[in-house]
Design a protein around this motif. Structure first.
Motif, PDB file in Angstrom:
ATOM      1  N   LYS A 109     -15.757  -8.177 -16.212  1.00 19.32           N
ATOM      2  CA  LYS A 109     -15.665  -7.362 -17.429  1.00 19.32           C
ATOM      3  C   LYS A 109     -16.018  -5.898 -17.197  1.00 19.32           C
ATOM      4  CE  LYS A 109     -14.595 -10.828 -20.136  1.00 19.32           C
ATOM      5  NZ  LYS A 109     -13.236 -10.922 -20.724  1.00 19.32           N
ATOM      6  N   GLY A 110     -16.698  -5.591 -16.100  1.00 16.20           N
ATOM      7  CA  GLY A 110     -17.058  -4.209 -15.827  1.00 16.20           C
ATOM      8  C   GLY A 110     -15.983  -3.424 -15.101  1.00 16.20           C
ATOM      9  N   THR A 111     -14.858  -4.075 -14.809  1.00 17.77           N
ATOM     10  CA  THR A 111     -13.800  -3.434 -14.023  1.00 17.77           C
ATOM     11  C   THR A 111     -12.468  -3.559 -14.749  1.00 17.77           C
ATOM     12  OG1 THR A 111     -14.948  -4.036 -11.983  1.00 17.77           O
ATOM     13  CG2 THR A 111     -12.644  -3.396 -11.773  1.00 17.77           C
ATOM     14  N   GLY A 112     -11.655  -2.536 -14.652  1.00 16.71           N
ATOM     15  CA  GLY A 112     -10.311  -2.576 -15.210  1.00 16.71           C
ATOM     16  C   GLY A 112      -9.271  -2.702 -14.125  1.00 16.71           C
ATOM     17  N   GLY A 113      -8.015  -2.836 -14.533  1.00 17.74           N
ATOM     18  CA  GLY A 113      -6.924  -2.917 -13.590  1.00 17.74           C
ATOM     19  C   GLY A 113      -6.669  -1.580 -12.918  1.00 17.74           C
ATOM     20  N   ALA A 114      -5.882  -1.606 -11.850  1.00 17.79           N
ATOM     21  CA  ALA A 114      -5.616  -0.396 -11.078  1.00 17.79           C
ATOM     22  C   ALA A 114      -4.891   0.660 -11.891  1.00 17.79           C
ATOM     23  CB  ALA A 114      -4.801  -0.753  -9.832  1.00 17.79           C
ATOM     24  N   LEU A 115      -4.179   0.248 -12.932  1.00 21.73           N
ATOM     25  CA  LEU A 115      -3.421   1.181 -13.775  1.00 21.73           C
ATOM     26  C   LEU A 115      -3.931   1.160 -15.212  1.00 21.73           C
ATOM     27  CD1 LEU A 115       0.130   0.227 -12.450  1.00 21.73           C
ATOM     28  CD2 LEU A 115      -1.228   2.209 -11.772  1.00 21.73           C
ATOM     29  N   LYS A 140       0.838  -1.202   0.000  1.00 26.21           N
ATOM     30  CA  LYS A 140       0.000   0.000   0.000  1.00 26.21           C
ATOM     31  C   LYS A 140       0.874   1.254   0.000  1.00 26.21           C
ATOM     32  CE  LYS A 140      -3.040  -0.361   3.276  1.00 26.21           C
ATOM     33  NZ  LYS A 140      -4.023  -0.717   4.316  1.00 26.21           N
ATOM     34  N   ARG A 141       1.959   1.221   0.757  1.00 25.09           N
ATOM     35  CA  ARG A 141       2.855   2.372   0.835  1.00 25.09           C
ATOM     36  C   ARG A 141       3.492   2.661  -0.514  1.00 25.09           C
ATOM     37  NH1 ARG A 141       7.095   2.203   5.633  1.00 25.09           N
ATOM     38  NH2 ARG A 141       5.139   2.489   6.762  1.00 25.09           N
ATOM     39  N   ALA A 142       3.855   1.616  -1.260  1.00 20.82           N
ATOM     40  CA  ALA A 142       4.491   1.811  -2.562  1.00 20.82           C
ATOM     41  C   ALA A 142       3.583   2.580  -3.509  1.00 20.82           C
ATOM     42  CB  ALA A 142       4.875   0.462  -3.170  1.00 20.82           C
ATOM     43  N   GLY A 143       2.297   2.260  -3.510  1.00 22.44           N
ATOM     44  CA  GLY A 143       1.366   2.994  -4.362  1.00 22.44           C
ATOM     45  C   GLY A 143       1.244   4.450  -3.963  1.00 22.44           C
ATOM     46  N   VAL A 144       1.226   4.705  -2.655  1.00 21.76           N
ATOM     47  CA  VAL A 144       1.137   6.080  -2.159  1.00 21.76           C
ATOM     48  C   VAL A 144       2.372   6.872  -2.553  1.00 21.76           C
ATOM     49  CG1 VAL A 144       1.126   7.486  -0.058  1.00 21.76           C
ATOM     50  CG2 VAL A 144      -0.424   5.528  -0.254  1.00 21.76           C
ATOM     51  N   VAL A 145       3.557   6.289  -2.350  1.00 19.02           N
ATOM     52  CA  VAL A 145       4.800   6.979  -2.682  1.00 19.02           C
ATOM     53  C   VAL A 145       4.860   7.289  -4.178  1.00 19.02           C
ATOM     54  CG1 VAL A 145       7.318   6.721  -2.794  1.00 19.02           C
ATOM     55  CG2 VAL A 145       6.090   6.063  -0.724  1.00 19.02           C
ATOM     56  N   GLY A 146       4.391   6.359  -5.003  1.00 18.96           N
ATOM     57  CA  GLY A 146       4.400   6.598  -6.438  1.00 18.96           C
ATOM     58  C   GLY A 146       3.443   7.678  -6.871  1.00 18.96           C
ATOM     59  N   GLU A 147       2.183   7.563  -6.426  1.00 20.98           N
ATOM     60  CA  GLU A 147       1.143   8.474  -6.901  1.00 20.98           C
ATOM     61  C   GLU A 147       1.252   9.864  -6.284  1.00 20.98           C
ATOM     62  OE1 GLU A 147      -3.750   8.642  -7.342  1.00 20.98           O
ATOM     63  OE2 GLU A 147      -2.771   6.898  -6.436  1.00 20.98           O
ATOM     64  N   ARG A 148       1.531   9.928  -4.987  1.00 26.80           N
ATOM     65  CA  ARG A 148       1.534  11.221  -4.294  1.00 26.80           C
ATOM     66  C   ARG A 148       2.920  11.838  -4.180  1.00 26.80           C
ATOM     67  NH1 ARG A 148      -2.251   9.676   0.942  1.00 26.80           N
ATOM     68  NH2 ARG A 148      -4.004   8.757  -0.212  1.00 26.80           N
ATOM     69  N   GLY A 149       3.948  11.008  -4.376  1.00 22.99           N
ATOM     70  CA  GLY A 149       5.301  11.492  -4.205  1.00 22.99           C
ATOM     71  C   GLY A 149       6.079  11.590  -5.498  1.00 22.99           C
ATOM     72  N   LEU A 150       6.497  10.454  -6.024  1.00 24.21           N
ATOM     73  CA  LEU A 150       7.358  10.448  -7.204  1.00 24.21           C
ATOM     74  C   LEU A 150       6.678  11.091  -8.406  1.00 24.21           C
ATOM     75  CD1 LEU A 150       9.989   9.611  -8.576  1.00 24.21           C
ATOM     76  CD2 LEU A 150       8.937   7.372  -9.045  1.00 24.21           C
ATOM     77  N   HIS A 204      12.037  -2.152  -9.240  1.00 24.12           N
ATOM     78  CA  HIS A 204      12.178  -3.562  -8.876  1.00 24.12           C
ATOM     79  C   HIS A 204      11.166  -3.917  -7.789  1.00 24.12           C
ATOM     80  CE1 HIS A 204      14.204  -6.683  -6.163  1.00 24.12           C
ATOM     81  NE2 HIS A 204      13.754  -7.341  -7.217  1.00 24.12           N
ATOM     82  N   SER A 205      10.456  -5.044  -7.962  1.00 26.51           N
ATOM     83  CA  SER A 205       9.553  -5.556  -6.948  1.00 26.51           C
ATOM     84  C   SER A 205       8.464  -4.528  -6.628  1.00 26.51           C
ATOM     85  CB  SER A 205      10.368  -5.943  -5.710  1.00 26.51           C
ATOM     86  OG  SER A 205       9.588  -6.573  -4.742  1.00 26.51           O
ATOM     87  N   PHE A 206       8.311  -4.106  -5.364  1.00 25.70           N
ATOM     88  CA  PHE A 206       7.350  -3.053  -5.052  1.00 25.70           C
ATOM     89  C   PHE A 206       7.807  -1.716  -5.598  1.00 25.70           C
ATOM     90  CE2 PHE A 206       5.386  -5.319  -1.141  1.00 25.70           C
ATOM     91  CZ  PHE A 206       4.425  -5.882  -1.952  1.00 25.70           C
ATOM     92  N   GLY A 207       9.098  -1.568  -5.912  1.00 21.21           N
ATOM     93  CA  GLY A 207       9.552  -0.359  -6.590  1.00 21.21           C
ATOM     94  C   GLY A 207       8.957  -0.244  -7.981  1.00 21.21           C
ATOM     95  N   ALA A 208       8.650  -1.386  -8.620  1.00 22.50           N
ATOM     96  CA  ALA A 208       7.934  -1.360  -9.895  1.00 22.50           C
ATOM     97  C   ALA A 208       6.532  -0.792  -9.696  1.00 22.50           C
ATOM     98  CB  ALA A 208       7.865  -2.762 -10.497  1.00 22.50           C
ATOM     99  N   ARG A 209       5.950  -1.071  -8.547  1.00 25.49           N
ATOM    100  CA  ARG A 209       4.646  -0.474  -8.213  1.00 25.49           C
ATOM    101  C   ARG A 209       4.797   1.034  -8.005  1.00 25.49           C
ATOM    102  NH1 ARG A 209      -0.260  -2.455  -6.066  1.00 25.49           N
ATOM    103  NH2 ARG A 209      -1.320  -1.052  -4.641  1.00 25.49           N
ATOM    104  N   VAL A 210       5.884   1.439  -7.352  1.00 28.81           N
ATOM    105  CA  VAL A 210       6.130   2.871  -7.140  1.00 28.81           C
ATOM    106  C   VAL A 210       6.162   3.615  -8.475  1.00 28.81           C
ATOM    107  CG1 VAL A 210       7.811   4.583  -6.356  1.00 28.81           C
ATOM    108  CG2 VAL A 210       7.342   2.575  -4.939  1.00 28.81           C
ATOM    109  N   VAL A 211       7.004   3.159  -9.415  1.00 26.82           N
ATOM    110  CA  VAL A 211       7.147   3.906 -10.665  1.00 26.82           C
ATOM    111  C   VAL A 211       5.887   3.802 -11.518  1.00 26.82           C
ATOM    112  CG1 VAL A 211       9.659   3.704 -10.640  1.00 26.82           C
ATOM    113  CG2 VAL A 211       8.313   2.017 -11.919  1.00 26.82           C
ATOM    114  N   SER A 212       5.194   2.656 -11.465  1.00 27.07           N
ATOM    115  CA  SER A 212       3.972   2.517 -12.261  1.00 27.07           C
ATOM    116  C   SER A 212       2.863   3.423 -11.742  1.00 27.07           C
ATOM    117  CB  SER A 212       3.505   1.058 -12.259  1.00 27.07           C
ATOM    118  OG  SER A 212       4.451   0.224 -12.892  1.00 27.07           O
ATOM    119  N   PHE A 213       2.700   3.500 -10.422  1.00 27.03           N
ATOM    120  CA  PHE A 213       1.672   4.374  -9.865  1.00 27.03           C
ATOM    121  C   PHE A 213       2.025   5.843 -10.040  1.00 27.03           C
ATOM    122  CE2 PHE A 213      -0.263   0.620  -8.409  1.00 27.03           C
ATOM    123  CZ  PHE A 213      -1.532   0.927  -7.918  1.00 27.03           C
TER     124      PHE A 213
END
Length: 456
Positions: free
Chosen positions: A333-339, A258-268, A289-298
């Protein structure tokens, strides 16, 4: 500003021990707030292209620095004469379980026989206290139970309650909290059994499950093999404390995810947008890398529409859903991925590297991600919970699937998602994570260069 935790204090913006130049850091706290000194240092870097790399879950500051030093080392000899690289290490509050070996960073002895079923070692205990600074009493009791390994159902029930406190979740039915993973809400004995089986599958020494025939207990095989009937009469429960320790690990990962997504979206993301607005000619190449991939993607959520400053994204063993970029989920089918659709904000490719030798994503990520109320049970297979670093991008039409050799020989697409099987080099590592952190290879640096069109 929130407590940084995990041993990551704010620094001066430049860290010794990284051989490439110019190198600087962007340091974030757990809520995505950036240290302004580090932001200023990055904003003054003289470069045409910035490589922005975010480390993953199993990192303290020294480990992150060594990772950046090793991974960045080949780049200067790979890029064309018109490219002036700047190197940025993203530092965010993660933590390291010291019994998880990292190839080339740890001793061969540690790689050969990690102690996954015993008490918390001092380094891990200190990291946990920094990660959960207000949970010292709970951590004291968790450490005591792991050291004593009582043969008692009551002890496991107490342990499960402590883990829920650390993870910040309640033991409530799936209808009330459908997004809470089942490992925090299901019967704790069955959860610890499932995690013990997973550790045995990953090759962890000294682990096993009574009555299942899983190595490490000396118990006879039960019908059905490792996925078989579970606890047996008289089998005892001491063999499940390895799974209990893994449950503690998963609670930390749950918070870090959860923190990785926050750091990516609100920080980086906002920091890069500000820098791009001030320096419109600067080109960004994101690596995680790993959750860092989540950081940069978010961080792509903060890229304005029609902005073209992110030129490539390379995900190394990404620890988030393989459906993240899908417009529609196969099972809903009514929902997409988080990104969903965010690959279109990249003026170049999103390259997802995956490896079949990554036990963390092959075995543990689906277990940790499975939602409460799933009828398949903890050990059942379900594609819904797969990681992008295990089998690449899924449910996005037309995504090429390449081997690493093919990608390096023929190149990767100019835009859109692409999956690259990097198992030919991402293949070494000890239990329980396998090759999850085996990413410091020149071949992967070459892939980043090709994705960003920076080569000679």
């Amino acid at each position: 500003m929130a407590n940084v935790g995990g041993g990551f204090g704010f620094g001066t913006g430049v860290v010794g021990g990284v051989g490439v130049r110019p190198y600087a850091e962007l340091t974030f706290d757990s809520e995505g707030d950036v240290d302004r000194v580090t932001q200023g240092t990055v904003s003054r870097m003289e470069a045409t292209d910035l490589l922005v790399f975010a480390h993953g879950w199993n990192s303290d500051r020294s480990t992150a620095t060594r990772l950046y030093d090793r991974f960045f080392a080949p780049f200067e000899g790979l890029v064309g004469s018109g490219v002036r690289l700047g190197y940025v290490g993203v530092v965010w509050p993660s933590m390291r379980f010291s019994d998880e070996p990292i190839p080339d960073f740890d001793t061969l002895a540690a790689l050969a026989e990690p102690d996954l079923g015993g008490a918390l070692d001092p380094l891990t205990r200190r990291a946990l206290e920094e990660f959960w600074p207000e949970r010292r009493a709970e951590l004291d009791r968790v450490a005591e139970l792991l050291a004593e390994r009582p043969d008692s159902a009551a002890a496991f029930i107490e342990f499960g309650a402590l883990i829920r406190e650390l993870a910040g979740v309640d033991a409530v039915p799936a209808l009330v909290a459908p997004s809470v993973p089942a490992i925090f809400t299901d019967d704790v004995l069955e959860v610890c059994r499932a995690l013990s089986v997973a550790l045995a599958r990953a090759g962890a020494a000294g682990t096993g499950v009574p009555g299942t025939g899983v190595p490490g207990t000396g118990a006879p095989a039960a019908s059905g093999g490792p996925e078989g009937p579970g606890l047996t009469a008289g089998g005892g429960m001491r063999g499940l404390w390895g799974g209990a320790k893994e449950l503690l690990r998963q609670a930390a990962y749950y918070k870090m995810k959860k923190r990785a997504g926050v750091v990516g979206e609100r920080g980086l993301g906002p920091v890069l947008a500000q820098l791009a607005a001030a320096r419109p000619a600067l080109r960004f190449h994101l690596i995680g890398h790993s959750f860092g991939a989540r950081v940069v993607s978010f961080s792509l959520r903060a890229v304005p529409d029609r902005a073209r400053y992110v030129k490539s994204v390379t995900l190394l063993q990404g620890a988030f859903s393989h459906y993240a970029f899908a417009d529609r989920l196969p099972h809903d089918k009514g929902t997409g991925g988080a990104l969903r659709g965010l690959q279109r904000r990249v003026d170049g490719p999103v390259v997802a590297c995956h490896s079949p030798h990554d036990s963390a994503l092959k075995i543990f990520y689906p277990l940790a991600s499975r939602m409460a109320g799933d009828s398949a049970g903890l050990l059942g297979f379900d594609e819904r919970w797969g990681a992008i670093g295990h089998d690449g991008v899924q449910a996005v039409p037309g995504v090429p699937r390449l081997t690493l050799d093919t990608a390096l020989r023929d190149g990767v697409p100019m835009t859109g998602c692409v999956s690259v099987d990097a198992g030919s080099v991402v293949r070494r590592g000890g239990a329980p994570s396998g090759a999850h952190s085996d990413i410091c290879h020149e071949e992967l640096a070459r892939l980043v260069v090709d994705a960003g069109r920076m080569g000679r």
